[in-house]
Design a protein around this motif. Structure first.
Motif, PDB file in Angstrom:
ATOM      1  N   GLU A 488     -56.597 -32.377 -12.175  1.00  0.00           N
ATOM      2  CA  GLU A 488     -57.114 -32.103 -13.521  1.00  0.00           C
ATOM      3  C   GLU A 488     -58.644 -32.211 -13.610  1.00  0.00           C
ATOM      4  OE1 GLU A 488     -55.347 -30.710 -15.621  1.00  0.00           O
ATOM      5  OE2 GLU A 488     -53.267 -31.242 -15.243  1.00  0.00           O
ATOM      6  N   LEU A 491     -60.182 -29.230 -11.896  1.00  0.00           N
ATOM      7  CA  LEU A 491     -59.836 -28.026 -12.643  1.00  0.00           C
ATOM      8  C   LEU A 491     -60.715 -27.875 -13.875  1.00  0.00           C
ATOM      9  CD1 LEU A 491     -57.887 -25.598 -12.883  1.00  0.00           C
ATOM     10  CD2 LEU A 491     -56.499 -27.024 -14.386  1.00  0.00           C
ATOM     11  N   GLN A 618     -57.088 -27.866 -21.914  1.00  0.00           N
ATOM     12  CA  GLN A 618     -56.390 -28.533 -20.826  1.00  0.00           C
ATOM     13  C   GLN A 618     -55.545 -29.692 -21.343  1.00  0.00           C
ATOM     14  OE1 GLN A 618     -59.374 -29.470 -17.949  1.00  0.00           O
ATOM     15  NE2 GLN A 618     -57.911 -30.042 -16.337  1.00  0.00           N
ATOM     16  N   LEU A 626     -51.921 -24.688 -19.485  1.00  0.00           N
ATOM     17  CA  LEU A 626     -53.171 -24.493 -20.210  1.00  0.00           C
ATOM     18  C   LEU A 626     -52.853 -23.741 -21.490  1.00  0.00           C
ATOM     19  CD1 LEU A 626     -55.447 -23.192 -17.319  1.00  0.00           C
ATOM     20  CD2 LEU A 626     -55.326 -25.517 -18.231  1.00  0.00           C
ATOM     21  N   LYS A 815     -52.132 -24.503 -11.178  1.00  0.00           N
ATOM     22  CA  LYS A 815     -53.382 -25.267 -11.248  1.00  0.00           C
ATOM     23  C   LYS A 815     -53.868 -25.620  -9.842  1.00  0.00           C
ATOM     24  CE  LYS A 815     -53.168 -27.497 -15.812  1.00  0.00           C
ATOM     25  NZ  LYS A 815     -52.856 -28.780 -16.515  1.00  0.00           N
ATOM     26  N   GLN A 837     -56.573 -17.142 -16.349  1.00  0.00           N
ATOM     27  CA  GLN A 837     -55.269 -17.645 -15.934  1.00  0.00           C
ATOM     28  C   GLN A 837     -54.296 -17.390 -17.071  1.00  0.00           C
ATOM     29  OE1 GLN A 837     -53.072 -20.216 -17.107  1.00  0.00           O
ATOM     30  NE2 GLN A 837     -52.795 -21.722 -15.474  1.00  0.00           N
TER      31      GLN A 837
END
Length: 886
Positions: A488, A491, A618, A626, A815, A837
């Motif tokens: 996370e 990302l 997020q 997402l 992810k 995405q």
DNA sequence: CATAGGAGG
DNA sequence: CCTAGCCTCCTATGA
């Protein structure tokens, strides 16, 4: 001196539940039984200072006692759902407090306790047993004291063999005989009818045991004699049932029950999570993990903030090396257009507030270099938003090391109040006011004067620095540190890069599309008015309902709580009755495209870049997915051709480049195959078969060439249903069949895919026990309503328990692919950029000379993002715009 | 500010 | 007998 306390967990929590008023925490979860249990536990610790402690729980529905007597505990009321939901909470809290707990399938808590006291007796160890159940008295001995809890959980009476002798004139062993004679209504143990405590005691004083009473009935007379002779068997059975089994196969050592006092690091946070603030205060615990209480209290009181004006930056620059935490105050929902108010920095001793004008000034260059340095680790709340807001002001940000917003999301993705002050409050840090109180809300928003503002921002920094170690501990306890640091956190930087990059939109083409839609809308509206014989607002379901169901007298299919339903499903059914309905459906389709996608998208095109810059969120989706806002680029039309055309306006931002898109094929069903370990499902994917056709073959028991379109469609609906946590109703709606047929269908599916059935049963059971479900990467989702008595709430939670590990693991996987893709692009020094995405799809823009590489690289990375027991498949395509990349 | 409706996976 | 698919975001009405 060793002192062991054993607690009958089920008994005490049950008593606490009925004794306490119905206390609930902010999220509506009832916590009264846990609270009552905890206050009693803390009192025991204070009074007895045990060196060892253990809470025993019942486990498994069937105990060995049922083999003797099917009705054992038969008359007992089912555990109220408001109570069963509190078991997971209690177990989690005990962990946090540092109190060990134990349960073993097929045995009750008192059997576990009986076995441990026997072992302790043999070793000559001091034990205290805590329960509300007088049966426990049979365990009393020279070493074992029984603490009988009374009056809810407020009073405790202690029994050793002497006290039992005094009270009943019996030995501990005779307590079993006592119950054998009198029975126990609450456990449905029969005993001898008409024999209560008084008679039973008299009999035992005369004869000593149940067996003696039965064999010497000749010494009795009258009614008593008859009853005992008649129910002799019952008395023997009852005695057997009342005997605590003391030979449970336990692999527990004394060390497993060691208690070294409350765990100072985790007790505070665990209590805070349940909102037991009074207990935290009473115990003088800090919610700051690892800090001692005095230090925690001192910290709460003091912020020491300096407002840095122009020309006063020297001190800040000097302190930069020791800055731990930063906070950038922004205003506005869309971070791409957010106003930056100012920057706050905090070292361990003090805080600085740097107004935005000062941060922008030339002399603040070293400060900006510090912000941009990826080697300097930074902690804060919602660093992603801050990054974007600063970016559009020409200020770079890097080095995000710990984001408390992201951590909070992982710890509880469904928490409704994700604000920093809400988060702080949850952990007992009460010094941070809500933003609404400081700034006002909505149109009343106003930046307060510098003194108030700087104080508030300093407190925000303080809250962050206190939250970091608490959350770190919790993440570690949950096994989530890798998920946080390796997925996370990285990302969030990648998302920010994608959003800054944006995707180019061909405005001329979009406007042209808008004109085409406009003329279609005009035509449709005219025709509809004509047929209706009147003009009305087509966008108003209320007015439309009036026309369809009152004026035209069409049959009412469905109602909403405010009136007639006019949704697409209803209109489809009405289409055969009246020509107007088709036109309305067409109007709806085009009007949606026009308002949401043409007009909506045009409004979002940046005048700075000519692109759209979405904002990926997020911390919203409960499953770990997402979401996308301003605009939402995850729901651009594709299913209907009219709408799909919109994808033509999404183009590469540089001449000669292409749009390349790659999507996972059936990722959720592949994930299901992996986690359910269903042999048939796995095989289908290992051989890369068309999964819906294969499902149809197996469910209908036909060969591949016998599967017709209709069968495949049904199988597809079932597959979707399975992923969503199927119900016969849902499937029947989807396939337009009766509920019975749907139910039979589902049955047949589970007959074939038994591994899937096993998974669905197991995951729900697990959720009921643990209170949460998790994904392959340990992402959690709590399901407080899994034990609710309300059918809807409970069913919803059960479907969620089935769906979340699937959808969530799929989210984990893409992810992972994004993080790996970002790394690959950097390492290979490619100019290609990841732009979007869409849950199972990644969209890139790619220069001509990288097309060949990317066509291989992207699916390669995606399909190997995580190793499963079935292959992951990714299809790639490209073209001059998003439409062509199909 | 809530509701209905519809776009995506 | 009834409840009633999973996860989102955006636009329009209408109180």
């Amino acid at each position: 001196m060793e002192k062991l306390i054993l607690i009958d967990g089920n008994n005490i929590i049950y008593r606490a539940f009925f004794a306490m008023p119905p206390l609930t925490n902010a999220s509506g979860q009832q916590t009264n039984a846990v609270y009552g249990f905890t206050t009693m536990l803390l009192r025991l610790i204070e009074e007895h200072k045990p060196s060892h402690m253990m809470v025993a729980f019942d486990a498994g529905k069937e105990t060995f006692r049922h083999a003797d007597y099917q009705d054992y505990k038969g008359g007992r009321q089912k555990t109220p759902p408001e109570l069963s939901g509190q078991f997971p909470l209690l177990k989690e809290l005990l962990k946090g407090l540092g109190v060990s707990q134990f349960e073993i399938s097929g045995y009750e808590a008192d059997d576990i306790i009986g076995t441990i006291t026997r072992q302790a007796d043999e070793a000559g160890r001091q034990v205290m047993v805590v329960s509300g159940d007088k049966d426990m008295l049979q365990l009393a001995s020279g070493n074992t004291t029984i603490a009988v809890v009374r009056k809810g959980v407020t009073e405790i009476e202690y029994f050793g063999p002497e006290q039992i002798k005094e009270r009943y004139d019996l030995t501990p062993e005779q307590i079993i005989d006592l119950k054998g004679l009198m029975g126990d209504a609450s456990d449905n143990i029969p005993g001898i009818p008409g024999v209560g405590e008084k008679t039973a005691l008299k009999l035992l004083h005369q004869f000593g045991t149940v067996e003696q009473v039965i064999s010497r009935t000749d010494e009795l007379k009258g009614k008593m004699k008859e009853k005992i002779e008649e129910h002799a068997d019952s008395a023997v059975l009852s005695k057997k049932l009342a005997t605590i089994y003391r030979e449970v196969p336990l692999e527990l050592s004394l060390d497993d029950m060691k208690f070294d006092g409350l765990n100072q690091e985790t007790a505070g946070p665990a209590l805070a999570k349940l909102e037991f603030k009074s207990l935290i205060e009473r115990l003088d615990l800090s919610t700051h993990a690892g800090a001692d209480a005095a230090e925690g209290a001192a910290k709460q009181a003091q912020v020491n903030v300096t407002v840095v004006h122009a020309g006063e930056l020297a001190e800040v620059k000097e302190a930069l090396d020791s800055v731990q935490v930063l906070h950038v105050e922004t205003h506005g929902d869309n971070p791409h257009h957010a106003e930056v108010i100012g920057l706050a920095l905090a070292t361990e001793q003090r805080q600085f507030y740097i107004p935005f004008e000062v941060l922008k000034s030339e002399e603040a260059e070293p400060l900006r270099a510090w912000l941009a340095d990826s080697e300097i680790p930074k902690r804060g709340y919602d660093l992603h938003r801050l990054d974007l807001a600063l970016h559009w002001q020409g200020i770079a940000f890097a080095g995000a090391a710990f984001d408390v917003h992201l951590a909070a999301y992982l710890l509880d993705p469904t928490e409704s109040n994700q604000s920093l002050s809400g988060l702080a409050g949850k952990y007992g840090l009460s010094y941070l006011q809500a933003d609404e109180e400081v700034f006002g809300k909505g149109a009343k928003y106003k930046v307060p004067d510098e003194a108030v503002l700087s104080e508030n921002l300093a407190r925000k920094c303080l809250a962050v620095s206190e939250l970091v170690p608490i959350q770190e501990k919790e993440l570690e306890a949950n096994g989530m540190l890798p998920l946080f640091h390796e997925l996370e956190m990285p990302l969030s930087r990648i998302l920010a890069d994608m959003e800054k990059q944006g995707i180019a939109v061909n405005v001329e083409d979009l406007k042209e599309l808008g004109r085409e839609f406009e003329s279609q809308i005009e035509k449709l509206v005219q025709q509809i008015y004509e047929i209706a014989g009147t003009e009305f607002n087509l966008n108003s379901p209320k007015q439309l309902g009036e026309i369809l169901f009152v004026k035209l007298q069409l049959p009412v299919i469905k109602k909403t709580k405010t009136g007639f339903s006019t949704d697409a499903e209803v209109l489809e059914k009405l289409a055969p009755y009246h020509d107007i309905v088709r036109l309305i459906l067409q109007y709806r389709t085009i009007a949606k495209l026009q308002s949401t996608y043409v007009e909506g998208l045009l409004k979002e095109i940046s005048d700075r870049t000519g692109k759209v810059h979405t904002y990926y969120r997020q911390t919203i989706a409960a499953t770990g997915r997402l979401s996308s806002q301003y605009p939402n680029l995850q729901n651009i039309p594709i299913r209907l051709e009219e709408g799909r055309k919109l994808r033509k306006v999404f183009v590469p931002s540089e001449p000669g480049w292409s749009i390349l898109a790659a999507d996972y094929s059936q990722i959720e069903l592949r994930v299901l195959a992996h986690i359910s370990d269903d042999e048939r499902l796995k095989e289908a994917f290992i051989h890369d078969m068309d999964i819906h056709t294969k499902t149809a073959m197996d469910v209908f028991g036909v060969s591949e060439d016998q599967v017709d379109a209709n069968m495949r469609r049904s199988a597809k609906a079932v597959n979707f249903g399975i992923v969503y946590g199927i119900s016969d109703y849902g499937l029947s709606q989807n396939l337009n069949i009766t509920r019975k047929e749907a139910a039979a269908f589902i049955d047949q599916y589970f007959e074939v895919f038994q591994g899937v059935r096993r998974y669905m049963d197991e995951i729900v059971k697990q959720a009921k026990q643990e209170g949460y479900v998790k994904t392959l990467l340990e992402r959690r989702r709590y399901l407080p309503e899994i034990n609710a008595s309300n059918f809807n709430l409970r069913s919803f939670a059960e479907r969620t328990a089935m769906n979340t590990p699937i959808q969530g693991t799929a989210a984990d996987i893409i992810k992972l692919a994004m993080v790996q893709m970002d790394k690959a692009l950097q390492e290979k020094k490619l100019k290609s950029r990841m732009l979007l995405q869409v849950h199972d799809e990644l969209v890139f823009e790619v220069p001509e000379d990288e097309l060949e590489v990317m066509k291989k690289l992207v699916p390669e990375v995606m399909s190997h993002a995580l190793k499963l027991s079935v292959p992951l498949k990714s299809d790639v395509s490209y073209g001059s715009n998003w439409y062509e990349a199909k």
